[in-house]
Write an enzyme that holds these catalytic residues in place. Sequence first.
Site, short mmCIF file in Angstrom:
data_model
loop_
_atom_site.label_atom_id
_atom_site.label_comp_id
_atom_site.label_asym_id
_atom_site.label_seq_id
_atom_site.Cartn_x
_atom_site.Cartn_y
_atom_site.Cartn_z
N ASN A 246 -3.65 -1.83 -16.69
CA ASN A 246 -4.16 -0.61 -16.94
C ASN A 246 -4.25 -0.64 -18.33
O ASN A 246 -4.43 -0.30 -19.32
CB ASN A 246 -3.08 0.78 -16.86
CG ASN A 246 -2.48 1.09 -15.56
OD1 ASN A 246 -2.98 1.23 -14.59
ND2 ASN A 246 -1.58 1.40 -15.60
N LYS B 138 -7.28 -4.12 -12.07
CA LYS B 138 -7.28 -2.78 -11.21
C LYS B 138 -7.99 -1.77 -11.55
O LYS B 138 -8.41 -1.22 -12.49
CB LYS B 138 -5.81 -2.41 -11.52
CG LYS B 138 -5.69 -1.00 -11.58
CD LYS B 138 -4.47 -1.05 -12.33
CE LYS B 138 -3.82 0.83 -11.92
NZ LYS B 138 -2.25 1.17 -12.13
N GLU C 55 -5.15 4.75 -9.04
CA GLU C 55 -4.34 5.72 -10.19
C GLU C 55 -4.63 5.46 -11.22
O GLU C 55 -4.51 5.53 -12.24
CB GLU C 55 -2.89 4.92 -10.56
CG GLU C 55 -2.25 4.09 -9.36
CD GLU C 55 -1.01 3.96 -10.24
OE1 GLU C 55 -0.33 2.67 -10.93
OE2 GLU C 55 0.53 3.51 -8.82
N ARG D 223 -7.56 -6.64 -7.68
CA ARG D 223 -6.13 -6.16 -6.85
C ARG D 223 -6.24 -5.43 -5.63
O ARG D 223 -7.81 -4.04 -5.82
CB ARG D 223 -4.99 -4.96 -8.22
CG ARG D 223 -4.83 -6.14 -9.11
CD ARG D 223 -3.86 -5.73 -10.11
NE ARG D 223 -2.34 -5.18 -9.61
CZ ARG D 223 -2.53 -4.22 -10.01
NH1 ARG D 223 -2.88 -3.41 -9.94
NH2 ARG D 223 -0.91 -4.60 -9.67
N ARG E 201 0.12 5.90 2.93
CA ARG E 201 -0.22 5.64 2.17
C ARG E 201 -0.40 4.21 2.42
O ARG E 201 -0.83 3.74 1.43
CB ARG E 201 0.69 6.17 0.56
CG ARG E 201 0.69 5.38 -1.11
CD ARG E 201 1.37 5.47 -1.41
NE ARG E 201 1.37 4.30 -2.79
CZ ARG E 201 1.78 4.67 -3.62
NH1 ARG E 201 3.00 5.52 -4.46
NH2 ARG E 201 1.79 3.43 -4.90
N LYS F 82 0.08 -6.93 -3.52
CA LYS F 82 1.50 -6.88 -3.63
C LYS F 82 1.87 -7.55 -2.24
O LYS F 82 1.69 -7.50 -1.64
CB LYS F 82 2.20 -5.23 -4.47
CG LYS F 82 1.64 -4.41 -5.43
CD LYS F 82 1.92 -3.47 -6.21
CE LYS F 82 1.00 -3.36 -7.09
NZ LYS F 82 2.12 -1.88 -7.94
N ASP G 292 5.46 -0.29 -3.19
CA ASP G 292 5.05 -0.41 -4.56
C ASP G 292 6.59 -0.92 -5.06
O ASP G 292 7.17 -0.46 -5.35
CB ASP G 292 4.64 0.58 -5.11
CG ASP G 292 4.37 0.44 -6.77
OD1 ASP G 292 4.32 -1.13 -6.81
OD2 ASP G 292 4.30 0.75 -7.79
N GLU H 189 11.08 -2.91 -11.96
CA GLU H 189 10.89 -1.83 -11.80
C GLU H 189 11.74 -0.52 -11.41
O GLU H 189 11.81 0.18 -11.29
CB GLU H 189 9.54 -1.70 -11.62
CG GLU H 189 9.03 0.14 -11.67
CD GLU H 189 7.22 0.24 -11.52
OE1 GLU H 189 6.30 -0.97 -11.05
OE2 GLU H 189 7.08 0.87 -10.87
N HIS I 253 10.99 4.54 -2.07
CA HIS I 253 10.46 5.24 -2.85
C HIS I 253 11.41 6.48 -2.65
O HIS I 253 10.69 7.48 -2.69
CB HIS I 253 9.00 5.77 -3.30
CG HIS I 253 8.55 5.65 -3.62
ND1 HIS I 253 8.94 6.25 -5.29
CD2 HIS I 253 7.11 5.24 -4.12
CE1 HIS I 253 7.87 6.29 -6.36
NE2 HIS I 253 7.07 5.12 -5.42
N TRP J 91 4.12 11.63 -4.13
CA TRP J 91 5.09 11.58 -4.42
C TRP J 91 5.64 12.27 -4.98
O TRP J 91 7.35 11.41 -5.49
CB TRP J 91 4.49 11.92 -6.28
CG TRP J 91 3.07 10.41 -7.12
CD1 TRP J 91 1.70 10.26 -6.79
CD2 TRP J 91 3.92 9.24 -7.10
NE1 TRP J 91 1.47 9.03 -7.23
CE2 TRP J 91 2.42 8.02 -7.18
CE3 TRP J 91 4.77 8.56 -6.64
CZ2 TRP J 91 2.93 6.83 -7.55
CZ3 TRP J 91 5.15 6.21 -7.17
CH2 TRP J 91 3.41 6.19 -7.44
#
Length: 713
Positions: free
Chosen positions: A233, A322, A326, A359, A371, A395, A400, A428, A556, A577
């Site tokens: 980012n 990226k 997002e 990416r 997603r 990834k 994620d 993470e 998630h 989300w």
Amino acid sequence: MRGKRLHTLIHATFVVLCLCGEVVSADHGYRLWLKYERVSDKHRLQEYRRAIGAVVVPGKSATLVLVRNELRRALKGLLGEDLSVTAKGGSSNALIAVTPSSFVSAGVPESPSLLRSLGPEGYAIKTAVIKGKRAILLVANQPVGLYYATFHFLRLLQTGHSIAHLDVVSRPRIQLRVLNHWDNLDGTVERGYAGKSLWEWRQLPDSISPRYFDYARANASVGINGAVLNNVNANPAILRIAYLRKVAALAAVLRTYGIRTYLSINFSSPVSQRFEQGGNRKGGIGDLETSDPLDPRVRLWWKKKAKEIYSLIPDFGGFLVKASSEGMPGPQEYGRTHADGANMLAEALEPYHGVVMWRAFVYDAAIDPDRVKRSYKEFVPLDGKFRDNVFVQAKNGPLDFQPREPVQPLFGAMPKTPLMLELQITQEYLGHSTHLVYLAPMWKEYFAFDTFAKGPGSTLASVVDGTLQQYSMTGIAGVANTGNDRNWCGHLFAQANWYAFGRLAWDHDLGAAEIAEEWIRMTFGTDSSLVRTVRSMMMGSWSACVHYMTPLGLHHIMQADLHYGPGPQYDSGRQDWRSTYYHRADSIGLGFDRTTKGSGAVSQYFAPLSDLFNDPKSCPEKYLLWFHHVPWGYRLRSGKTLWVELCERYFAGAAYVDTMAGQWASLRHRLDQEIFESVKRKLEHQRIDSGIWRDTCSTYFQRFSRLPIARGQ
Ligand code: GCU
């Protein structure tokens, strides 16, 4: 003038560090796996002392100075002998480290076919007889290869191996082995749990922290040869000249250790702040009103920027990007494709042999309601459209960095585009640096995943190392878990993940247990029962984490944003989300239907995987709830119902943490007390957390299943 000053400064720091190399003190984990404590096994110590009577390292390059210093420092620690390092051979039992330019002076015979097989970074370690005298030879084409050989050789001593008959030939399976630092310019680290950033941007370029050298050395010791310094980012300011000078100072340190420097860039960099539209990421540092990749002014802007970068950093590696993800700007804002964006940057870097790592972590909701299907749908049609110096970096899984996912189906599906694998070393979604989770078993599972892209045996490893589809360049990235905490990674055991990433990036055939054992011996010593206990803790820790967080293919289900504790009921209002979006619990059952009757994600895999995943009977149970909505009473292979099995896994996962805590407690008197206590505290925290995961999730799902919670044995 400035460049000269910088060089002097780096040189001075380097010299001081080399002189201080031998000071060994209680380190609270700072020395990582490079402790070089005295060999405790008397027989081995004797063997090593006899075999190494002199050290010969001819040559003057800065990397060869590192080789010399490393050997001297290590042999002093390990053997208690202060061996001087000379440039000329001749003595018996010499350890001789040479590149071809010094073969003659060192009396080492030429071996062209061996050298050819080593490539630019590989090395050989051999027991030899030179002019009638026994010697140990470290041979490589380049100084950096010798540096890698040095660490390999020292690892043998640290781990207690015999060095009587050495015949090692090693070269990396993957060319670019890169750490991705998600470090921000304000010193914070996105998803970083080990303090602040290592990079002291304010002090750079005038002050060079000694820690940069230690960081570089640690990376080199496991073969990491690249570092992306800043967050994906990306703040556009990183490309301002003032920052580039700071980057150049870091690059000058890393270079000697065989590490190339890369930067994450913001796609809007050429845009002037005046044209900023919505969101603080839009405005860049340029003077244009657009960053349309097909606009000639934008292309020129990047070409000039590349020229400027390479004038400061001649071996600059390239850009990580990226884009259109997002909230980050990207080519799609201008109606252009990812290939258009990547190719523009590739063109600017091409004259200097730089690469673009573009990416594939994109999940625009307009592409597909599911997603996990989006990245594949966007990127597969672009295969063959990228310039030669572009990687698409994906990834490991399609979602994620979950505790467990099936492999991202892009791998194998883009034969004309080198795909770079992105793993996450920082935990993470796996308990941050509070939970002890050894990640090598997970990475091994991914590497071994058979994509069937070209029939059976088309493993992810063979895609990434280029052997399956003959990629012209190969790469792997790990999102770093380092920070300025004294022990680098927050949790002492998180060091093992940094270590394992490097070792697997070099050779994905190494075993997870083998790597764990190396790390344990180098970190805690070679006592066999200690090694056994710690290895057993580590080897089951990932599977335990999967059990107490996301058993049977759940995903998630973490608290939004923080991604730490459980949040099965969380509803932030944003469709994908919402945790319920992923687990789909209802009175009938649990799981996301991604079969051909559901979202159809199974069809993104090659046959026979697509069929295997499509049927709950043949779908591996580790992915069951990833691909299927399964009734609570459905019988699993164990004969137990989904509900019972689910509960039992939660309980088993948490119980494993209890076991680890007990195992660790049994080591109290064998370990440095400071280190013992710090890990003990973390394990206590993990026990509480795993209990919270177990109880929150089982009671939450009970609201749907309406069945009694099964605790298992
Ligand atoms: C995850 C993570 C973000 C990160 C993103 C990425 O979504 O939570 O912090 O920026 O991945 O990989 O780009």
